[in-house]
Design a protein around this motif. Structure first.
Motif, PDB file in Angstrom:
ATOM      1  N   GLY A  40       0.837  -1.208   0.000  1.00 56.00           N
ATOM      2  CA  GLY A  40       0.000   0.000   0.000  1.00 56.00           C
ATOM      3  C   GLY A  40       0.861   1.243   0.000  1.00 56.00           C
ATOM      4  N   ASP A  41       0.183   2.376   0.089  1.00 56.80           N
ATOM      5  CA  ASP A  41       0.923   3.636   0.088  1.00 56.80           C
ATOM      6  C   ASP A  41       1.693   3.860   1.381  1.00 56.80           C
ATOM      7  N   SER A  42       1.098   3.445   2.501  1.00 51.56           N
ATOM      8  CA  SER A  42       1.773   3.632   3.792  1.00 51.56           C
ATOM      9  C   SER A  42       1.329   2.557   4.774  1.00 51.56           C
ATOM     10  N   ILE A  43       2.222   2.276   5.708  1.00 52.24           N
ATOM     11  CA  ILE A  43       1.958   1.300   6.770  1.00 52.24           C
ATOM     12  C   ILE A  43       2.263   1.978   8.101  1.00 52.24           C
ATOM     13  N   LEU A  44       1.401   1.762   9.077  1.00 55.71           N
ATOM     14  CA  LEU A  44       1.586   2.326  10.410  1.00 55.71           C
ATOM     15  C   LEU A  44       1.978   1.201  11.363  1.00 55.71           C
ATOM     16  N   ALA A  45       3.097   1.369  12.041  1.00 60.39           N
ATOM     17  CA  ALA A  45       3.594   0.335  12.955  1.00 60.39           C
ATOM     18  C   ALA A  45       3.916   0.947  14.306  1.00 60.39           C
ATOM     19  N   HIS A  46       3.620   0.189  15.367  1.00 60.54           N
ATOM     20  CA  HIS A  46       3.939   0.625  16.731  1.00 60.54           C
ATOM     21  C   HIS A  46       5.351   0.183  17.098  1.00 60.54           C
ATOM     22  N   ILE A  47       6.006   1.000  17.887  1.00 60.03           N
ATOM     23  CA  ILE A  47       7.359   0.669  18.339  1.00 60.03           C
ATOM     24  C   ILE A  47       7.336  -0.660  19.089  1.00 60.03           C
ATOM     25  N   GLY A  48       8.274  -1.542  18.723  1.00 59.55           N
ATOM     26  CA  GLY A  48       8.377  -2.847  19.363  1.00 59.55           C
ATOM     27  C   GLY A  48       7.542  -3.926  18.710  1.00 59.55           C
ATOM     28  N   ASP A  49       6.631  -3.548  17.810  1.00 63.93           N
ATOM     29  CA  ASP A  49       5.769  -4.535  17.159  1.00 63.93           C
ATOM     30  C   ASP A  49       6.444  -5.115  15.922  1.00 63.93           C
ATOM     31  N   GLU A  50       5.738  -6.043  15.276  1.00 60.57           N
ATOM     32  CA  GLU A  50       6.177  -6.667  14.028  1.00 60.57           C
ATOM     33  C   GLU A  50       5.355  -6.094  12.876  1.00 60.57           C
ATOM     34  N   VAL A  51       6.001  -5.894  11.726  1.00 59.30           N
ATOM     35  CA  VAL A  51       5.310  -5.373  10.567  1.00 59.30           C
ATOM     36  C   VAL A  51       5.580  -6.298   9.377  1.00 59.30           C
ATOM     37  N   GLU A  52       4.581  -6.447   8.471  1.00 59.76           N
ATOM     38  CA  GLU A  52       4.694  -7.320   7.301  1.00 59.76           C
ATOM     39  C   GLU A  52       4.719  -6.486   6.030  1.00 59.76           C
ATOM     40  N   PHE A  53       5.670  -6.830   5.145  1.00 60.66           N
ATOM     41  CA  PHE A  53       5.757  -6.208   3.823  1.00 60.66           C
ATOM     42  C   PHE A  53       5.405  -7.276   2.789  1.00 60.66           C
ATOM     43  N   LEU A  54       4.148  -7.282   2.344  1.00 59.11           N
ATOM     44  CA  LEU A  54       3.682  -8.252   1.353  1.00 59.11           C
ATOM     45  C   LEU A  54       3.873  -7.683  -0.044  1.00 59.11           C
ATOM     46  N   CYS A  55       4.567  -8.422  -0.898  1.00 58.65           N
ATOM     47  CA  CYS A  55       4.760  -8.033  -2.294  1.00 58.65           C
ATOM     48  C   CYS A  55       4.406  -9.223  -3.192  1.00 58.65           C
ATOM     49  N   HIS A  56       3.700  -8.940  -4.289  1.00 53.42           N
ATOM     50  CA  HIS A  56       3.343 -10.015  -5.214  1.00 53.42           C
ATOM     51  C   HIS A  56       3.198  -9.459  -6.626  1.00 53.42           C
ATOM     52  N   LEU A  57       3.242 -10.365  -7.575  1.00 49.54           N
ATOM     53  CA  LEU A  57       3.034 -10.001  -8.971  1.00 49.54           C
ATOM     54  C   LEU A  57       1.546  -9.934  -9.246  1.00 49.54           C
ATOM     55  N   SER A  58       1.163  -8.978 -10.087  1.00 50.52           N
ATOM     56  CA  SER A  58      -0.264  -8.774 -10.338  1.00 50.52           C
ATOM     57  C   SER A  58      -0.920  -9.970 -11.021  1.00 50.52           C
ATOM     58  N   SER A  59      -0.152 -10.769 -11.755  1.00 49.23           N
ATOM     59  CA  SER A  59      -0.652 -12.003 -12.372  1.00 49.23           C
ATOM     60  C   SER A  59       0.158 -13.180 -11.840  1.00 49.23           C
TER      61      SER A  59
END
Length: 346
Positions: A40-59
């Motif tokens: 997405g355009d932006s991700i909000l994460a809290h200090i100390g937490d875990e964040v996921e960066f999902l990337c995929h091909l459109s097809s």
């Protein structure tokens, strides 16, 4: 209508040719339309937490043999790198070492997820992921925003000041810079007396603010600290009984006026006493000097008298010796003994 004869032997080869041609055409269309989709355009994460960066091909497309790179503002700032079926940890930025994990269960469908653990303020900023092969290259970018809710506010009583009571509110562990506000029980804002905000080595903010409250409606006070990105806040309220708040009254003003007058009078008396004492001291010193001078004169006179006395004594002894030598061997009857004065007269 003309019928073209179709041989049974040529039918399978024709079908194979048509199928292969159709697949090639579809593949060409897919290659031209495939793109990389990020989280997405932006991700909000809290200090100390875990964040996921999902990337995929459109097809749907197998990405197992592709190079997949997560990066910061530029491709050389490697967050995580997958290449030739392996993860190359030696290419990572030091900041992200031992903090990432790649989930590639769906990599054959062109979908991968990168986990970033223990988010810190330094992780804030732009990110991207890139898929690269011999016949395809594409990337997606997004922004990571980091927030932190600090500790619950703590209010302490500092003491009396400026006719009221000074309160101090403190809290730590905020990110980004928090907003502090004092309010009375009607929700009206109270102007702070002081406000200090400090950022530590981990980029977290600590805040201290104080206010002086008077009696009446302001005896119920709330300290509120808010995170500007989340819009969330933490509050602490305290109620101080009016009996602890100093009040002003006419008799108090009169007492203060009288007290000031007495202090001024006392200062004048002290000044007068000090003047008299200094004058007496100077007079005593003068008398002492005069006494020393007189004493010196007296000693000089005594010295002169002593010299004269010694001289007269010596003279008397000399005369006695002359008389003694003159009358030596002369037998003088007792009846004829006269006083020395008579003898001298004779």
């Amino acid at each position: 209508m003309v019928d073209f004869p179709v041989s049974q032997d040529s039918l399978p080869s024709s079908l194979f040719f048509l199928t292969h041609l159709l697949l090639l055409l579809q593949s060409g269309e897919l290659y031209s339309e495939v793109s990389v989709v990020g989280p997405g355009d932006s991700i909000l994460a809290h200090i100390g937490d875990e964040v996921e960066f999902l990337c995929h091909l459109s097809s749907y497309r197998d990405a197992e043999d592709m190079e997949i790179r997560w990066f910061r503002s530029q491709a050389s700032d490697v967050v995580h790198l997958y290449q030739e079926g392996q993860e190359l940890y030696d290419q990572q930025m030091k900041q992200f070492q031992n903090r990432t994990e790649l989930v590639k269960d769906d990599i054959t469908d062109g979908s991968v997820t990168l986990h970033l653990y223990s988010v810190i303020p330094a992780d804030e900023g732009p990110y991207g992921c890139r898929f690269l092969s011999s016949d395809f290259s594409g990337e997606a970018t997004w922004e990571l925003e980091v927030v932190g809710l600090g500790s619950d506010p703590h209010i302490s009583l500092e003491g009396f000041k400026e006719g009221g009571i000074q309160l101090r509110c403190s809290s730590s562990g905020w990110y980004p810079m928090p907003l502090a506000q004092w309010r009375d029980h009607h929700g009206r804002c109270l102007p702070p007396e002081t406000e200090d905000i400090i950022q530590d080595a981990q980029s977290l903010f600590s805040l201290e603010t104080s206010v002086v409250i008077q009696g009446g409606t302001q005896s119920n006070v709330t300290c509120s600290i808010q995170n500007p990105l989340l819009g969330q806040k933490k509050e602490f309220a305290v109620q101080i009984a009016d009996v602890f708040l100093p009040r002003t009254s006419p008799w108090k003003r009169a007492f203060l006026g009288t007290l000031v007058g007495l202090l001024l009078l006392l200062a004048l008396l002290l000044k007068l006493v000090l003047y008299i004492f200094q004058k007496q001291r100077r007079s005593q010193e003068k008398l002492k000097k005069q006494a020393e001078k007189d004493k010196g004169k007296l000693r000089a006179e005594l010295g002169k008298l002593q010299v004269e006395l010694d001289w007269r004594r010596a003279e008397g002894q000399a005369e006695h010796s002359i008389l003694a030598s003159h009358f030596a061997g002369v037998d003088i009857p007792v009846s004829n003994i006269t006083s020395p004065q008579t003898m001298l007269n004779e």
